[in-house]
Design an enzyme around this catalytic site. Sequence first.
Site, mmCIF file in Angstrom:
data_model
loop_
_atom_site.group_PDB
_atom_site.id
_atom_site.type_symbol
_atom_site.label_atom_id
_atom_site.label_comp_id
_atom_site.label_asym_id
_atom_site.label_seq_id
_atom_site.Cartn_x
_atom_site.Cartn_y
_atom_site.Cartn_z
ATOM 1 N N LEU A 19 -4.257 -6.080 -4.444
ATOM 2 C CA LEU A 19 -3.282 -5.000 -4.422
ATOM 3 C C LEU A 19 -1.913 -5.485 -3.960
ATOM 4 O O LEU A 19 -1.762 -6.026 -2.866
ATOM 5 C CB LEU A 19 -3.768 -3.871 -3.502
ATOM 6 N N ASP A 20 -0.906 -5.278 -4.821
ATOM 7 C CA ASP A 20 0.496 -5.582 -4.525
ATOM 8 C C ASP A 20 0.723 -7.049 -4.162
ATOM 9 O O ASP A 20 1.678 -7.381 -3.445
ATOM 10 C CB ASP A 20 1.015 -4.687 -3.386
ATOM 11 N N GLU A 21 -0.124 -7.945 -4.650
ATOM 12 C CA GLU A 21 0.027 -9.361 -4.320
ATOM 13 C C GLU A 21 0.155 -10.243 -5.559
ATOM 14 O O GLU A 21 0.028 -11.462 -5.482
ATOM 15 C CB GLU A 21 -1.145 -9.833 -3.451
ATOM 16 N N GLY A 29 0.805 -1.213 0.000
ATOM 17 C CA GLY A 29 0.000 0.000 0.000
ATOM 18 C C GLY A 29 0.837 1.262 0.000
ATOM 19 O O GLY A 29 1.974 1.290 -0.455
#
Length: 277
Positions: A221-223, A195
């Site tokens: 998100l961001d994974e 994040g």
Amino acid sequence: MKEYILLIDTIDAKGLVYNISKVLFANNLNIEKNAEYVEKESNKFFMRTVISGEVNSNILLKELTEVLPADSTIKLTPKAKKDIVILATKESHVLGDLLIRYIDGELNANIKAVIANHDYLRDLVESFNIPFHCISADDMEREAHENLIIEQINEYEPELIVLAKYMRILTPKFVETYPQKVLNIHHSFLPSFIGANPYKQAHHRGVKIIGATAHYVTNDLDEGPIIDQGVVRVDHSFTWQDMRRSGRNVEKVVLSNALQLLLDDKVFVYDNKTVIL
């Protein structure tokens, strides 16, 4: 003689390499380079082979399908530069690095255009004689703005989309439009500090290393599957601003490394992980 890259993703079984090589030999094709990997836990077999010769893709793919287990994934592509589009916002360090590598011939790519939601980077991009498109998000719903971005991207028909510090969260529609085609650089050593403001998070935690992570974009998100990572050591004397400055150097290297892996067709994805051959 023309070269091709053959990618095979299948269930592991005895004689796979022999059977594949036999088909290539029967088609009068030469193996220039070869790499293989077996994931024991999932019993998955991955193979990347550079071949040369006159290829009849229909015949070759048909014959490979016949000797491989059912539900195998086979991809055959010419060894050539890929078309890419870059998305950016305001930060110049990652984008500038990619542009310099591109001009110096270090990237196996054709940068077709840069698209941004601010006009800050226009002069930088156009100094490299690359088309720049500013599509402002001001007073627009996220979906409406994204539709304009998609429309602009599709004019160039890129094989890959690179987020060079593009700071807007993408909708599921965007991700589904370009599955496993969107590369992002995250200014943190994922899975930690996801994040916003990861350097502040890292500073508050008292970390001793910071890093960057290049990954595919997914709806989480961001994974997305991680392609490359890098780190640099820090200590208690670093402010979060010091960490950010150091981290930016890592971001540039990690993104360019990951992009080159994708341009060279060296990345396999399974179970939200990657195998790099």
